[in-house]
Design a protein around this motif. Structure first.
Motif, PDB file in Angstrom:
ATOM      1  N   TYR A 132       0.633  -1.133  -0.063  1.00  0.00           N
ATOM      2  CA  TYR A 132       0.014   0.388  -0.105  1.00  0.00           C
ATOM      3  C   TYR A 132       0.984   1.544  -0.241  1.00  0.00           C
ATOM      4  CZ  TYR A 132       1.040   0.471   4.830  1.00  0.00           C
ATOM      5  OH  TYR A 132       1.418   0.953   6.535  1.00  0.00           O
ATOM      6  N   VAL A 133       0.116   2.457  -0.556  1.00  0.00           N
ATOM      7  CA  VAL A 133       1.182   3.526  -0.647  1.00  0.00           C
ATOM      8  C   VAL A 133       0.103   4.127   0.755  1.00  0.00           C
ATOM      9  CG1 VAL A 133       1.859   5.673  -2.257  1.00  0.00           C
ATOM     10  CG2 VAL A 133       1.398   3.113  -3.224  1.00  0.00           C
ATOM     11  N   THR A 134       0.978   5.051   1.456  1.00  0.00           N
ATOM     12  CA  THR A 134       0.598   6.282   2.281  1.00  0.00           C
ATOM     13  C   THR A 134       0.921   7.816   2.590  1.00  0.00           C
ATOM     14  OG1 THR A 134       0.387   6.374   5.123  1.00  0.00           O
ATOM     15  CG2 THR A 134       2.500   5.509   4.354  1.00  0.00           C
ATOM     16  N   CYS A 135       0.723   8.649   2.887  1.00  0.00           N
ATOM     17  CA  CYS A 135       0.959   9.700   3.114  1.00  0.00           C
ATOM     18  C   CYS A 135       1.660   9.682   4.083  1.00  0.00           C
ATOM     19  CB  CYS A 135       0.186  10.733   2.647  1.00  0.00           C
ATOM     20  SG  CYS A 135       0.524  12.825   3.036  1.00  0.00           S
ATOM     21  N   MET A 136       2.805  10.358   4.399  1.00  0.00           N
ATOM     22  CA  MET A 136       3.453  10.946   5.637  1.00  0.00           C
ATOM     23  C   MET A 136       3.172  12.421   6.033  1.00  0.00           C
ATOM     24  SD  MET A 136       6.184   8.587   5.362  1.00  0.00           S
ATOM     25  CE  MET A 136       7.598   8.796   6.336  1.00  0.00           C
ATOM     26  N   GLU A 137       2.507  13.053   5.555  1.00  0.00           N
ATOM     27  CA  GLU A 137       1.683  13.972   6.375  1.00  0.00           C
ATOM     28  C   GLU A 137       0.010  13.851   6.665  1.00  0.00           C
ATOM     29  OE1 GLU A 137       3.737  17.172   6.401  1.00  0.00           O
ATOM     30  OE2 GLU A 137       5.566  15.330   5.256  1.00  0.00           O
ATOM     31  N   CYS A 138      -0.657  13.580   5.746  1.00  0.00           N
ATOM     32  CA  CYS A 138      -1.656  13.820   6.477  1.00  0.00           C
ATOM     33  C   CYS A 138      -2.408  12.115   6.615  1.00  0.00           C
ATOM     34  CB  CYS A 138      -3.034  14.185   5.433  1.00  0.00           C
ATOM     35  SG  CYS A 138      -2.862  13.285   3.689  1.00  0.00           S
ATOM     36  N   GLY A 139      -2.118  11.250   6.191  1.00  0.00           N
ATOM     37  CA  GLY A 139      -1.891   9.885   6.828  1.00  0.00           C
ATOM     38  C   GLY A 139      -2.408   9.055   5.426  1.00  0.00           C
ATOM     39  N   CYS A 140      -3.686   9.494   4.440  1.00  0.00           N
ATOM     40  CA  CYS A 140      -4.386   8.771   3.822  1.00  0.00           C
ATOM     41  C   CYS A 140      -3.428   7.661   3.159  1.00  0.00           C
ATOM     42  CB  CYS A 140      -5.053   9.942   2.432  1.00  0.00           C
ATOM     43  SG  CYS A 140      -4.276  10.624   1.509  1.00  0.00           S
ATOM     44  N   HIS A 141      -4.429   6.920   2.168  1.00  0.00           N
ATOM     45  CA  HIS A 141      -3.636   5.601   1.429  1.00  0.00           C
ATOM     46  C   HIS A 141      -4.010   4.948   1.017  1.00  0.00           C
ATOM     47  CE1 HIS A 141      -6.785   3.235   4.040  1.00  0.00           C
ATOM     48  NE2 HIS A 141      -6.151   4.692   5.343  1.00  0.00           N
ATOM     49  N   SER A 142      -3.463   3.766   0.296  1.00  0.00           N
ATOM     50  CA  SER A 142      -4.424   3.773  -1.029  1.00  0.00           C
ATOM     51  C   SER A 142      -5.006   1.900  -0.559  1.00  0.00           C
ATOM     52  CB  SER A 142      -3.205   2.948  -2.393  1.00  0.00           C
ATOM     53  OG  SER A 142      -2.051   1.770  -1.573  1.00  0.00           O
ATOM     54  N   VAL A 143      -5.190   1.303  -1.123  1.00  0.00           N
ATOM     55  CA  VAL A 143      -5.992  -0.114  -1.414  1.00  0.00           C
ATOM     56  C   VAL A 143      -4.496  -1.155  -0.913  1.00  0.00           C
ATOM     57  CG1 VAL A 143      -8.421   0.045  -2.505  1.00  0.00           C
ATOM     58  CG2 VAL A 143      -6.503  -0.635  -3.000  1.00  0.00           C
ATOM     59  N   ASN A 144      -4.916  -2.054  -0.180  1.00  0.00           N
ATOM     60  CA  ASN A 144      -4.021  -3.006  -0.578  1.00  0.00           C
ATOM     61  C   ASN A 144      -3.615  -3.882  -1.424  1.00  0.00           C
ATOM     62  OD1 ASN A 144      -3.981  -2.009   2.606  1.00  0.00           O
ATOM     63  ND2 ASN A 144      -2.172  -4.506   3.359  1.00  0.00           N
ATOM     64  N   VAL A 145      -2.636  -4.411  -2.760  1.00  0.00           N
ATOM     65  CA  VAL A 145      -2.430  -4.876  -2.838  1.00  0.00           C
ATOM     66  C   VAL A 145      -1.983  -6.744  -3.158  1.00  0.00           C
ATOM     67  CG1 VAL A 145      -2.700  -5.191  -5.454  1.00  0.00           C
ATOM     68  CG2 VAL A 145      -3.158  -2.775  -4.597  1.00  0.00           C
ATOM     69  N   ASN A 146      -2.525  -7.575  -2.858  1.00  0.00           N
ATOM     70  CA  ASN A 146      -2.207  -8.599  -2.392  1.00  0.00           C
ATOM     71  C   ASN A 146      -1.662  -9.507  -3.368  1.00  0.00           C
ATOM     72  OD1 ASN A 146      -3.255  -8.302   0.251  1.00  0.00           O
ATOM     73  ND2 ASN A 146      -5.375  -9.246  -0.778  1.00  0.00           N
ATOM     74  N   PHE A 147      -0.403 -10.154  -3.401  1.00  0.00           N
ATOM     75  CA  PHE A 147       0.577 -10.588  -3.890  1.00  0.00           C
ATOM     76  C   PHE A 147       0.219 -12.265  -3.282  1.00  0.00           C
ATOM     77  CE2 PHE A 147       3.273  -9.055  -1.964  1.00  0.00           C
ATOM     78  CZ  PHE A 147       4.311  -9.628  -0.993  1.00  0.00           C
ATOM     79  N   LYS A 148       0.565 -13.186  -4.538  1.00  0.00           N
ATOM     80  CA  LYS A 148       0.710 -14.995  -3.462  1.00  0.00           C
ATOM     81  C   LYS A 148       1.904 -14.638  -3.650  1.00  0.00           C
ATOM     82  CE  LYS A 148      -4.589 -15.273  -4.252  1.00  0.00           C
ATOM     83  NZ  LYS A 148      -5.148 -16.454  -4.853  1.00  0.00           N
ATOM     84  N   SER A 149       2.794 -14.659  -4.233  1.00  0.00           N
ATOM     85  CA  SER A 149       4.447 -15.256  -4.479  1.00  0.00           C
ATOM     86  C   SER A 149       5.219 -14.223  -5.482  1.00  0.00           C
ATOM     87  CB  SER A 149       4.260 -16.731  -5.992  1.00  0.00           C
ATOM     88  OG  SER A 149       3.711 -15.695  -6.979  1.00  0.00           O
ATOM     89  N   GLU A 150       6.658 -14.426  -5.029  1.00  0.00           N
ATOM     90  CA  GLU A 150       6.714 -13.778  -5.491  1.00  0.00           C
ATOM     91  C   GLU A 150       7.321 -13.926  -6.884  1.00  0.00           C
ATOM     92  OE1 GLU A 150       9.983 -12.757  -3.493  1.00  0.00           O
ATOM     93  OE2 GLU A 150       9.064 -13.157  -1.554  1.00  0.00           O
ATOM     94  N   ASP A 151       6.943 -13.646  -7.546  1.00  0.00           N
ATOM     95  CA  ASP A 151       7.317 -13.619  -9.186  1.00  0.00           C
ATOM     96  C   ASP A 151       5.754 -12.617  -9.242  1.00  0.00           C
ATOM     97  OD1 ASP A 151       8.427 -15.797 -10.044  1.00  0.00           O
ATOM     98  OD2 ASP A 151       6.976 -17.106 -10.271  1.00  0.00           O
ATOM     99  N   GLN A 152       4.533 -12.576  -8.343  1.00  0.00           N
ATOM    100  CA  GLN A 152       3.904 -11.696  -8.581  1.00  0.00           C
ATOM    101  C   GLN A 152       4.111 -10.097  -8.003  1.00  0.00           C
ATOM    102  OE1 GLN A 152       0.089 -13.364  -6.624  1.00  0.00           O
ATOM    103  NE2 GLN A 152      -0.274 -14.530  -8.008  1.00  0.00           N
ATOM    104  N   ARG A 153       5.299 -10.081  -6.563  1.00  0.00           N
ATOM    105  CA  ARG A 153       5.521  -9.090  -6.204  1.00  0.00           C
ATOM    106  C   ARG A 153       5.220  -8.159  -6.378  1.00  0.00           C
ATOM    107  NH1 ARG A 153       8.740 -10.910  -1.547  1.00  0.00           N
ATOM    108  NH2 ARG A 153       7.694  -9.621  -0.425  1.00  0.00           N
TER     109      ARG A 153
END
Length: 72
Positions: A28-49
């Motif tokens: 996920y990406v997060t803002c260091m100032e206001c704290g808003c963030h993206s959704v979490n994007v999951n991966f199941k293997s190293e190939d998907q990372r």
């Protein structure tokens, strides 16, 4: 392309610096100032990372963020 080569735009809400974070098997990406963030994007293997990191950054750079304000 490697994960550390991804370009992350400043926060679309406050223009603060943003950071790509890994949590378990997701990114996920997060803002260091206001704290808003993206959704979490999951991966199941190293190939998907790398793909998960790219998709997370792409969503953030398009302005798809979650901002928590009082009452939400």
């Amino acid at each position: 392309m490697e994960i550390d080569e991804l370009v992350i735009y400043d926060c679309p809400v406050c223009e603060g610096a943003a950071l790509l974070e890994e949590e378990g098997n997701s990114y996920y990406v997060t803002c260091m100032e206001c704290g808003c963030h993206s959704v979490n994007v999951n991966f199941k293997s190293e190939d998907q990372r790398l793909d998960a990191a790219k998709r997370t950054v792409d969503l953030w750079n398009r302005g798809k963020v979650i901002k928590m304000e009082p009452g939400e």
